[in-house]
Write a protein that holds these residues in place. Structure first.
Motif, short mmCIF file in Angstrom:
data_model
loop_
_atom_site.label_atom_id
_atom_site.label_comp_id
_atom_site.label_asym_id
_atom_site.label_seq_id
_atom_site.Cartn_x
_atom_site.Cartn_y
_atom_site.Cartn_z
N PHE A 18 0.84 -1.19 0.00
CA PHE A 18 0.00 0.00 0.00
C PHE A 18 0.88 1.24 0.00
CE2 PHE A 18 -2.42 3.44 1.90
CZ PHE A 18 -3.63 3.36 1.22
N GLY A 19 0.65 2.13 -0.96
CA GLY A 19 1.38 3.38 -1.04
C GLY A 19 0.67 4.48 -0.29
N THR A 22 -1.16 9.13 -0.54
CA THR A 22 -2.44 9.84 -0.36
C THR A 22 -2.63 10.35 1.05
OG1 THR A 22 -3.52 7.72 0.10
CG2 THR A 22 -3.60 8.51 -2.17
N TRP A 33 -3.36 13.92 -4.90
CA TRP A 33 -3.31 12.48 -4.70
C TRP A 33 -4.36 12.04 -3.69
CZ3 TRP A 33 2.33 10.18 -4.56
CH2 TRP A 33 2.95 10.43 -5.78
N THR A 58 6.11 4.77 1.79
CA THR A 58 5.93 6.21 1.89
C THR A 58 7.25 6.88 1.52
OG1 THR A 58 5.22 7.99 3.37
CG2 THR A 58 6.48 6.20 4.38
N TYR A 62 6.67 13.13 0.71
CA TYR A 62 5.22 13.08 0.54
C TYR A 62 4.55 14.00 1.56
CZ TYR A 62 5.85 8.80 -2.28
OH TYR A 62 6.22 7.88 -3.24
N SER A 67 2.87 12.37 5.38
CA SER A 67 2.52 10.98 5.04
C SER A 67 3.17 10.02 6.03
CB SER A 67 2.97 10.65 3.62
OG SER A 67 2.79 9.28 3.34
N TRP A 212 5.84 1.50 -8.90
CA TRP A 212 4.95 2.60 -8.54
C TRP A 212 4.14 3.03 -9.76
CZ3 TRP A 212 5.63 7.35 -10.94
CH2 TRP A 212 6.91 7.70 -11.39
N GLY A 289 -2.36 2.32 -4.56
CA GLY A 289 -2.79 3.45 -3.75
C GLY A 289 -4.30 3.56 -3.78
N ARG A 291 -7.62 6.33 -2.27
CA ARG A 291 -8.10 7.42 -1.43
C ARG A 291 -9.29 7.00 -0.58
NH1 ARG A 291 -9.47 11.99 -5.49
NH2 ARG A 291 -9.96 10.18 -6.78
#
Length: 346
Positions: A18-19, A22, A33, A58, A62, A67, A212, A289, A291
């Motif tokens: 998980f990136g 966001t 993002w 992360t 960011y 982040s 990514w 990723g 949101r």
């Protein structure tokens, strides 16, 4: 969830991570993002852990550190159940010591990241961009010191040119210090430049890839259609131009096939695009990723099944484009198609 070796290291990572780009949502880029705060981040992490996604990525840049701070707060109480990957090296300010990976900057950046992440160690530290001003010996000695202290467990690079990564690998061997084991790169069905030089290097040297933007800066989410327009409410208006350009003919040819295969498999367009990536050589992990919960649930559905050989080949053919010199020459060789099997096996 399948787990794969991270390059030739002993670390096993989930095929999806998980990136957290966001999280925070400050600044002209990262506000587009996402603007996830701690409570929502905790809920998304819960969903990841239920699905077996235990790696969270992360970077200090960011949202200017927010982040990392939000991720650290959301992971409180379950640090030992997860792996944390972060990156450093891009500018965090205008001062002469606020960019790059010199010894002092790297040490300070790691200490600051540890504080924001509320942890005593970084499982995977990656140098976020090539720093031409810092000698490789200085980088390697500093990384070795951080690893000996237990503050960094594994390390790698991100967005590096192949020759610079090879320089680090060779000098690490000469100095008898830990090699980089991962390269975080952009790779998608509409951006396959990684295959030209960096993939053969990774296969030969045992450097796994963390991918990514697997959906091509949002182009492969299923919201775009041939003959259509970008939806009025879409991050593509703000973010697509920030990534590598994509020829419209290539984009819509790829989308046509993605929609066809999505219909055949009962999967979504993003799930098909991500699944194709997981089948490619050297890919250890694909960073997804989201949101919100709906986006995350959909992306998590990219694994646990596989495209068949014919479907994968169709996507490979339609997304192929001419490589730049000299990759165009060796890609014509019969042996190119037989790159080593992925360094990642479940």
């Amino acid at each position: 969830m399948d787990y794969r070796q991270l390059g030739q290291s002993g670390l096993r990572v989930p095929v999806l991570s998980f990136g957290a780009g966001t999280f925070g949502g400050t600044g002209p880029l990262f506000s587009n993002w996402g603007q996830t705060e701690v409570d929502e981040a905790r809920a998304l992490i819960d969903l990841c852990l239920e699905a077996g996604v235990t790696l969270f990525d992360t970077a200090d840049v960011y949202s200017a550190g927010r982040s990392e701070s939000i991720l650290g707060a959301a992971l409180e109480g379950r640090r030992d159940a997860v792996l944390i990957s972060t990156k450093t090296g891009l500018p965090m300010g205008d001062g002469p010591d606020e960019w790059g990976v010199s010894r002092g900057r790297l040490v300070r950046s790691v200490e600051a990241a540890l504080k924001r992440l509320r942890t005593d160690r970084i499982d995977i530290l990656q140098l976020h961009a090539y720093d031409s001003h810092t000698p490789p010996e200085e980088i390697l000695n500093t990384i070795d010191m951080l690893m000996r202290s237990g503050k960094v467990i594994h390390w790698g690079v991100s967005n590096y040119p192949g020759w610079a990564l090879m320089q680090l690998l060779e000098r690490a061997d000469q100095m008898n210090v830990p090699r980089p084991v991962v390269h975080q790169v952009y790779y998608s069905l509409v951006g396959r430049d990684y295959e030209w030089d960096l993939m053969p290097l990774g296969a030969h040297e045992g450097v796994g890839a963390m991918i990514w933007s697997p959906l091509g800066w949002g182009r492969l989410t299923g919201k775009l259609h041939r003959g259509g327009t970008v939806p009025a409410v879409s991050r593509l208006h703000e973010t697509a131009s920030m990534g590598p350009p994509v020829d419209d003919a290539l984009l819509y040819d790829v989308l046509d096939v993605l929609f066809e295969i999505a219909a055949e498999t009962g999967r979504s367009v993003p799930q098909v695009a991500i699944n194709w990536l997981t089948q490619q050589p050297t890919v250890s992990n694909v960073i997804i990723g989201a949101r919100n919960r709906a986006q995350l649930v959909d992306n998590l559905g990219a694994v646990g099944w596989s495209l068949d050989a014919e479907q994968s080949a169709r996507l490979t053919r339609v997304s192929e484009r001419d490589a730049a010199y000299p990759a165009a020459q060796y890609r014509r060789q019969e042996g190119f198609a037989r790159l080593s099997a992925p360094l990642v096996k479940a």
